[in-house]
Design a protein around this motif. Structure first.
Motif, mmCIF file in Angstrom:
data_model
loop_
_atom_site.group_PDB
_atom_site.id
_atom_site.type_symbol
_atom_site.label_atom_id
_atom_site.label_comp_id
_atom_site.label_asym_id
_atom_site.label_seq_id
_atom_site.Cartn_x
_atom_site.Cartn_y
_atom_site.Cartn_z
ATOM 1 N N ILE A 67 0.838 -1.202 0.000
ATOM 2 C CA ILE A 67 0.000 0.000 0.000
ATOM 3 C C ILE A 67 0.872 1.249 0.000
ATOM 4 O O ILE A 67 0.573 2.240 -0.685
ATOM 5 C CB ILE A 67 -0.928 -0.014 1.226
ATOM 6 C CG1 ILE A 67 -1.853 -1.212 1.176
ATOM 7 C CG2 ILE A 67 -1.734 1.256 1.280
ATOM 8 C CD1 ILE A 67 -2.877 -1.153 0.129
ATOM 9 N N ARG A 88 0.801 4.240 -2.851
ATOM 10 C CA ARG A 88 0.660 5.672 -2.655
ATOM 11 C C ARG A 88 1.868 6.418 -3.198
ATOM 12 O O ARG A 88 1.755 7.499 -3.771
ATOM 13 C CB ARG A 88 0.483 5.988 -1.173
ATOM 14 C CG ARG A 88 0.065 7.404 -0.911
ATOM 15 C CD ARG A 88 0.021 7.680 0.561
ATOM 16 N NE ARG A 88 1.315 7.441 1.181
ATOM 17 C CZ ARG A 88 2.321 8.278 1.081
ATOM 18 N NH1 ARG A 88 2.206 9.393 0.406
ATOM 19 N NH2 ARG A 88 3.468 8.004 1.668
ATOM 20 N N HIS A 89 3.028 5.796 -3.034
ATOM 21 C CA HIS A 89 4.253 6.450 -3.469
ATOM 22 C C HIS A 89 4.263 6.677 -4.974
ATOM 23 O O HIS A 89 4.601 7.757 -5.447
ATOM 24 C CB HIS A 89 5.444 5.583 -3.056
ATOM 25 C CG HIS A 89 6.764 6.182 -3.389
ATOM 26 N ND1 HIS A 89 7.254 7.275 -2.723
ATOM 27 C CD2 HIS A 89 7.674 5.859 -4.322
ATOM 28 C CE1 HIS A 89 8.426 7.589 -3.228
ATOM 29 N NE2 HIS A 89 8.708 6.750 -4.207
ATOM 30 N N TYR A 90 3.871 5.667 -5.707
ATOM 31 C CA TYR A 90 3.898 5.795 -7.163
ATOM 32 C C TYR A 90 2.599 6.352 -7.715
ATOM 33 O O TYR A 90 2.477 6.559 -8.914
ATOM 34 C CB TYR A 90 4.202 4.456 -7.814
ATOM 35 C CG TYR A 90 5.630 4.055 -7.640
ATOM 36 C CD1 TYR A 90 6.636 4.898 -8.061
ATOM 37 C CD2 TYR A 90 5.975 2.868 -7.036
ATOM 38 C CE1 TYR A 90 7.958 4.562 -7.881
ATOM 39 C CE2 TYR A 90 7.286 2.522 -6.850
ATOM 40 C CZ TYR A 90 8.273 3.378 -7.278
ATOM 41 O OH TYR A 90 9.571 3.052 -7.098
ATOM 42 N N GLY A 91 1.600 6.539 -6.854
ATOM 43 C CA GLY A 91 0.379 7.165 -7.313
ATOM 44 C C GLY A 91 -0.423 6.339 -8.280
ATOM 45 O O GLY A 91 -1.082 6.875 -9.160
ATOM 46 N N ASN A 92 -0.395 5.015 -8.148
ATOM 47 C CA ASN A 92 -1.293 4.200 -8.966
ATOM 48 C C ASN A 92 -1.861 3.067 -8.120
ATOM 49 O O ASN A 92 -1.560 2.955 -6.937
ATOM 50 C CB ASN A 92 -0.587 3.667 -10.207
ATOM 51 C CG ASN A 92 0.650 2.890 -9.872
ATOM 52 O OD1 ASN A 92 0.741 2.312 -8.799
ATOM 53 N ND2 ASN A 92 1.598 2.877 -10.773
ATOM 54 N N PHE A 93 -2.678 2.252 -8.759
ATOM 55 C CA PHE A 93 -3.429 1.258 -7.999
ATOM 56 C C PHE A 93 -2.766 -0.110 -7.950
ATOM 57 O O PHE A 93 -3.333 -1.035 -7.410
ATOM 58 C CB PHE A 93 -4.821 1.092 -8.597
ATOM 59 C CG PHE A 93 -5.715 2.260 -8.350
ATOM 60 C CD1 PHE A 93 -6.168 2.519 -7.067
ATOM 61 C CD2 PHE A 93 -6.083 3.093 -9.367
ATOM 62 C CE1 PHE A 93 -6.982 3.594 -6.828
ATOM 63 C CE2 PHE A 93 -6.898 4.171 -9.128
ATOM 64 C CZ PHE A 93 -7.344 4.428 -7.866
ATOM 65 N N GLN A 94 -1.601 -0.231 -8.555
ATOM 66 C CA GLN A 94 -1.037 -1.575 -8.700
ATOM 67 C C GLN A 94 -0.758 -2.225 -7.347
ATOM 68 O O GLN A 94 -1.046 -3.400 -7.139
ATOM 69 C CB GLN A 94 0.235 -1.506 -9.526
ATOM 70 C CG GLN A 94 -0.032 -0.975 -10.913
ATOM 71 C CD GLN A 94 1.195 -0.940 -11.774
ATOM 72 O OE1 GLN A 94 2.210 -1.506 -11.424
ATOM 73 N NE2 GLN A 94 1.103 -0.258 -12.888
#
Lengths: 282, 167
Positions: free
Chosen positions: B49, B53-59
């Motif tokens: 998680i 948040r760090h990369y700003g996507n849902f993966q």
């Protein structure tokens, strides 16, 4: 008001201006070892003191508290950080309770505490759906099932295997080394790359396009996106709708496979748990 | 340059993982060992998680949901295994299954230990078995006796011997 409000929802939107500005240099320092060692000593003292003497127990708790205070010194002075830190403290307390409590039911309750505070942390990381699902699956289903099995095993009294731990000093040492290694790997300079655009999964993307790097452009862009509710590259990874879109587009096969694994696990569990019949025994 | 929040999350995830690991190494009850495993998985979820948040996507979130699914499967299978293991030996002790390990490892001698809130200490009584005055002694009891071993009250036995001598 709405314009600014979207990006200043500071509690949940972690990608806001403040947290972007609060990036600092990699901050590995050898003083970080102190709280880790204090925590390990606290764990050992508590797990011995719970059987032997109240004084040792108190000493261990003091050591754990000192460790928490030391850790707080490394925090950035933001509200987010302190709220998350509180959740972390509760979770760590639950974890220590789980590790040291001798009654299995208390240990399970400590585990539930740890997992529930973990859900709070996930919530603070703007992963609402995962937080809710974790709460239901772990704290609901798993704990209840574990308690059922505990009751099935009928622990009216403490057994030897509840009281005696296998080599807690060695395990504590291994855990300490592990923790120091993880802390070093995570906090030394350039330990993980900065944010970058990953375009391999189109629907999962929640990053802004390159031309929208300024704050005003971000706000305008996100406002438009929210109003028009289009599909396509998202803005912030905090909407459950976006997560669902990502799950059922980019990861559709994975979702199907996960469902299959669940089905197989259900069948396996039933096959394992049913009483062997006389025919199977012969 | 690191994102401080992500860093903190990763450190905390490491803490949860280490705690679960220590629990897995030290705990001896099968159920608590599996709970430790679940705790390690919770740490891994936090990791995922944090990076989502760090990369700003849902993966990362998607991967965390997959971890959750596998954790649920693991819990179901593990508990079924625990139940069937408990049926075999009526104990949750992992040491009861030591025979599955290498035979060359010397066996640890278990020191007796007691810490209990409900256990009560009763006065020890002489073991009861056969009524010493019972005559004749049941044959299935006599069959289990070693050669030269007598049963019953020695005084009564002497009296019996006297009676038989006199006769």
């Amino acid at each position: 008001m709405w314009n600014t409000g979207l990006w200043k929802m500071s509690l949940f939107a972690q990608t806001n201006a403040e947290s972007l500005a609060s990036r600092v240099e990699g901050t590995w320092a050898w003083t970080m070892v102190i709280p880790i060692i204090l925590g390990a000593a606290g764990y050992l003292l508590v797990q011995e003191g719970i059987v032997r003497h109240k004084f040792m127990l108190g000493l261990g708790l003091v050591s754990l508290a000192a460790s928490a205070v030391f850790t707080a010194l490394f925090l950035p002075p933001t509200l987010d950080a302190y709220i998350v830190f509180l959740f972390c403290i509760v979770a760590t307390g639950g974890g220590v309770g789980f590790l040291t409590a001798r009654e299995p039911v208390y240990a399970a309750l400590g585990f539930a505490t740890a997992v529930l505070s973990t859900c709070g942390i996930l919530f603070m990381q703007s992963a609402m759906f995962v937080a809710a699902a974790t709460m239901i699956v772990y704290a609901g289903a798993t704990i209840i099932i574990f308690l059922f099995v505990l009751m099935f095993a009928q622990q009216t009294d403490l057994r030897v295997y509840d009281i005696k731990l296998t080599n807690p000093c060695l395990a504590g040492a291994i855990g300490t080394v592990m923790m120091i290694t993880i802390t070093y790997c995570v906090t030394h300079d350039g330990s993980f790359p900065l944010r970058k655009v990953d375009s391999s999964r189109l629907m999962s993307e929640a990053l802004l396009p390159e031309e929208l790097q300024s704050e005003e452009a971000k706000i305008e862009f996100s406002r438009q996106k929210l109003q028009s509710a289009e599909t396509g590259p998202g803005i912030v990874p905090q909407t459950t709708a976006g997560l669902g879109r990502s799950l059922y587009t980019d990861y559709l096969i994975a979702v199907e496979l996960a469902g299959t694994v669940l089905l197989v696990a259900t069948i396996g569990a039933i096959a394992l748990a049913t009483k062997p019949t006389a025919e199977a025994g012969s | 340059m690191n994102d401080v929040m992500t860093q903190n999350m990763l450190v905390f995830a490491g803490l949860l993982f280490s705690a679960g690991f220590v629990g897995f190494l030290t705990r001896r009850s099968l159920i608590l060992m599996f709970l430790s495993l679940e705790m390690m998985l919770a740490g891994v979820s936090i990791n995922l998680i944090a990076f989502a948040r760090h990369y700003g996507n849902f993966q990362g979130q998607v991967l965390a949901i997959m971890v959750l699914t596998i954790a649920a499967c693991e819990a179901a299978i593990a508990l079924a295994l625990v139940v069937s293991l408990y049926r075999k030996k009526a104990t949750l002790d992992i040491k009861a299954w030591d025979e599955l390990s290498e035979t060359l490892v010397p066996k640890e001698v278990e020191a007796p230990i007691s810490m209990s809130t409900t256990e009560q200490v009763f006065p020890s009584l002489t073991p009861s078995g056969l009524d010493p005055l019972q005559d004749p002694v049941p044959s299935e009891f006599m069959a289990n006796l070693k050669v030269g071993e007598t049963i019953g009250n020695p005084v009564v036995n002497e009296k019996k011997a006297e009676v038989s001598n006199n006769a």
